[in-house]
Design an enzyme around this catalytic site. Structure first.
Site, PDB file in Angstrom:
ATOM      1  N   HIS A  49       0.831  -1.217   0.000  1.00 33.83           N
ATOM      2  CA  HIS A  49       0.000   0.000   0.000  1.00 33.83           C
ATOM      3  C   HIS A  49       0.862   1.262   0.000  1.00 33.83           C
ATOM      4  O   HIS A  49       0.395   2.332   0.374  1.00 33.83           O
ATOM      5  CB  HIS A  49      -0.984   0.023   1.184  1.00 33.83           C
ATOM      6  CG  HIS A  49      -2.193  -0.842   0.973  1.00 33.83           C
ATOM      7  ND1 HIS A  49      -3.456  -0.361   0.749  1.00 33.83           N
ATOM      8  CD2 HIS A  49      -2.304  -2.201   0.919  1.00 33.83           C
ATOM      9  CE1 HIS A  49      -4.306  -1.376   0.589  1.00 33.83           C
ATOM     10  NE2 HIS A  49      -3.623  -2.502   0.684  1.00 33.83           N
ATOM     11  N   GLY A 138      -4.297 -12.164  -4.870  1.00 34.23           N
ATOM     12  CA  GLY A 138      -3.257 -11.171  -4.567  1.00 34.23           C
ATOM     13  C   GLY A 138      -2.010 -11.357  -5.401  1.00 34.23           C
ATOM     14  O   GLY A 138      -0.938 -10.888  -5.028  1.00 34.23           O
ATOM     15  N   LEU A 139      -2.131 -12.052  -6.545  1.00 35.75           N
ATOM     16  CA  LEU A 139      -0.960 -12.255  -7.413  1.00 35.75           C
ATOM     17  C   LEU A 139      -1.130 -11.519  -8.744  1.00 35.75           C
ATOM     18  O   LEU A 139      -0.454 -11.810  -9.729  1.00 35.75           O
ATOM     19  CB  LEU A 139      -0.718 -13.757  -7.644  1.00 35.75           C
ATOM     20  CG  LEU A 139      -0.460 -14.568  -6.367  1.00 35.75           C
ATOM     21  CD1 LEU A 139      -0.296 -16.056  -6.696  1.00 35.75           C
ATOM     22  CD2 LEU A 139       0.780 -14.070  -5.623  1.00 35.75           C
ATOM     23  N   SER A 142      -5.433  -9.554 -12.469  1.00 34.36           N
ATOM     24  CA  SER A 142      -6.049  -8.455 -13.230  1.00 34.36           C
ATOM     25  C   SER A 142      -5.010  -7.719 -14.054  1.00 34.36           C
ATOM     26  O   SER A 142      -5.209  -7.467 -15.245  1.00 34.36           O
ATOM     27  CB  SER A 142      -6.702  -7.431 -12.299  1.00 34.36           C
ATOM     28  OG  SER A 142      -7.330  -8.032 -11.235  1.00 34.36           O
ATOM     29  N   ASP A 186       1.442  -3.301  -9.775  1.00 33.41           N
ATOM     30  CA  ASP A 186       1.185  -4.586 -10.433  1.00 33.41           C
ATOM     31  C   ASP A 186       1.418  -4.495 -11.940  1.00 33.41           C
ATOM     32  O   ASP A 186       2.036  -5.378 -12.546  1.00 33.41           O
ATOM     33  CB  ASP A 186      -0.254  -5.034 -10.161  1.00 33.41           C
ATOM     34  CG  ASP A 186      -0.580  -5.045  -8.681  1.00 33.41           C
ATOM     35  OD1 ASP A 186       0.358  -4.972  -7.869  1.00 33.41           O
ATOM     36  OD2 ASP A 186      -1.773  -5.098  -8.336  1.00 33.41           O
TER      37      ASP A 186
HETATM   38  C1  GLA Z   1      -2.919  -4.226  -4.952  1.00 39.15           C
HETATM   39  C2  GLA Z   1      -2.886  -2.968  -5.814  1.00 39.15           C
HETATM   40  C3  GLA Z   1      -1.480  -2.368  -5.827  1.00 39.15           C
HETATM   41  C4  GLA Z   1      -0.943  -2.177  -4.409  1.00 39.15           C
HETATM   42  C5  GLA Z   1      -1.137  -3.442  -3.577  1.00 39.15           C
HETATM   43  C6  GLA Z   1      -0.796  -3.235  -2.135  1.00 39.15           C
HETATM   44  O1  GLA Z   1      -2.139  -5.227  -5.513  1.00 39.15           O
HETATM   45  O2  GLA Z   1      -3.271  -3.289  -7.137  1.00 39.15           O
HETATM   46  O3  GLA Z   1      -1.478  -1.169  -6.545  1.00 39.15           O
HETATM   47  O4  GLA Z   1      -1.527  -1.055  -3.801  1.00 39.15           O
HETATM   48  O5  GLA Z   1      -2.467  -3.925  -3.646  1.00 39.15           O
HETATM   49  O6  GLA Z   1       0.564  -3.048  -1.990  1.00 39.15           O
END
Ligand code: GLA
Length: 401
Positions: A49, A138-139, A142, A186
């Site tokens: 974040h 969380g990988l 998208s 990402d």
């Molecule tokens: C997601 C968001 C990123 C980043 C992370 C947290 O993956 O797409 O932009 O903010 O959460 O680090």
């Protein structure tokens, strides 16, 4: 009670998928030869974040990816087929949708929408998508869909944006069309990842340093199987709390535009003027920026013990100050602690579920994965997926798929 060994046998340890035959799949469906592009998912080693606070992140691209095959059409239609969803969607290139439909096609169509907004004429095309990045884990599944689509469509219209511009364009697709307020991490790492390297990114000016991941270190990613979504409310709430904290500090020091510009001393001085939750969120972000830069330095000089220590501290901060963890992720991190070969473990990605990243000595990686999976299943009652990965290269065109 199920015995530990039978659970271990059940735990899915995925090393790598066989790429499907995307080319023949596309030809069978659309009767045209596709150009094929690949864009990887990512795992974040540290820096959570911090991207939208114009701070530092240190992700690596991984060997799970989205493949996109594209060919032109003459009927003015945009036809997108997802092999993962087993579904085909049809749009009119002359009347593009302006708003999302909360459907998987929002991701590729968000990219088309942004490209059209940039003044590109969008012709009809057929697009096939397939990916093995676990969804909602969380990988960055998208981002990998967005980047693969952007490369495919740009190749069709003869555009060739440089990496950072392509990453921004995909981020905008997500912010403006999909409606998720994500930062740049990402999309940037999916475009710019380098095999066997982590990337320390300065999210202010997008300058970066590559840090080699030594051969003896494996990336063991443990999926809690608790779904995470950046489009969900928790991510957005955290972002709002961070912005609240920033506004309070900016009243005293107007040069603080983002928490990147603030210090822990600023927080000590003015934190009492914030809502308690905002103060905690700010403490996480400001300290995480320091840890992330220190972690990159440690990785560059091969100091794995220090890197592991910083990851442990980052997890504590993410869980306690940022309150972005959950029982399952905290358990997954705790259960890893005394397993042979562990260098460092923490929850990775947007939070509230998803995966933990474990840096593990390569020689211990398979045994570590099996033992961690067995312990988690026994304690939580959910059989996790564990992926033994390595850092992969960034997105590009494939000659064959
Ligand atoms: C997601 C968001 C990123 C980043 C992370 C947290 O993956 O797409 O932009 O903010 O959460 O680090």
């Amino acid at each position: 009670m199920v015995s530990k060994s039978s659970l271990e046998a059940e735990v899915a340890i995925r090393n790598m998928h066989n790429p499907p035959v995307l080319r023949s799949l596309h030809i069978d469906r659309f009767h045209a030869e596709p150009a094929i592009f690949r864009a990887p998912g990512r795992v974040n080693l540290i820096g959570e974040h911090t991207d939208y606070a114009e701070g530092f992140v240190m992700p690596a691209a991984i060997n799970f990816a989205t493949l996109a095959g594209i060919s032109p059409r003459t009927d003015g239609k945009i036809v997108i087929y997802s092999e993962n969803f087993g579904e085909e969607m049809v749009f009119d290139a002359a009347a593009l949708p302006r708003i999302r439909t909360r459907h998987w096609s929002d991701y590729p169509m968000g990219v088309v929408h942004v490209l059209a907004g940039e003044g590109h004429a969008i012709p009809g095309f057929s697009l096939s998508l397939w990916g093995d990045v676990p969804l909602g884990s969380g990988l960055s599944s998208s981002a990998s869909v967005e980047v693969a689509t952007a490369l495919a469509v740009e190749s069709l219209i003869g555009a060739n944006d440089p990496g950072p511009v392509l990453a921004r364009l995909c981020q905008r697709a997500e912010n403006e069309f999909v409606g998720a307020s994500c930062g740049i991490m990402d999309q940037f790492i999916s475009v710019n990842g380098k095999e066997d390297h982590a990337l320390l990114l300065d999210c202010r000016d997008l300058s970066f340093r590559l840090a080699p991941i030594p051969d003896h270190v494996a990336l063991v990613i443990a999926n809690t199987m608790v779904k995470h979504s950046v489009a969900g409310g928790d991510y957005t709430t955290r972002r709002a709390e961070v912005e609240d904290a920033t506004r309070v500090l900016a009243r005293h020091r107007p040069e603080i535009r983002f928490l990147r510009d603030a210090t822990l001393a600023d927080l000590d001085q003015w934190g009492h003027e914030m809502a308690p939750k905002s103060r905690m969120r700010a403490r996480h972000i400001i300290s995480e920026n320091l840890r992330t830069v220190a972690a990159a330095d440690a990785l560059m000089r091969g100091d794995m013990a220090e890197l592991g220590r910083l990851m442990a501290e980052a997890h504590r901060s993410y869980s306690q100050d940022f309150e972005a963890s959950c029982v399952e992720a905290d358990t997954m991190v705790d259960l890893a602690q005394d397993l042979p070969g562990l260098i460092g473990a923490r929850l990775t990605g947007g939070g509230f579920g998803g995966c933990t990243i474990n840096l593990v000595e390569q020689k211990d990686a398979d045994a570590f994965a099996a033992a961690l999976g067995g312990r988690y299943a026994a304690q939580i009652g959910i059989v996790p997926e564990i992926y033994v990965c390595h850092a992969a290269g960034g997105a590009g065109r494939l000659d064959q798929a």
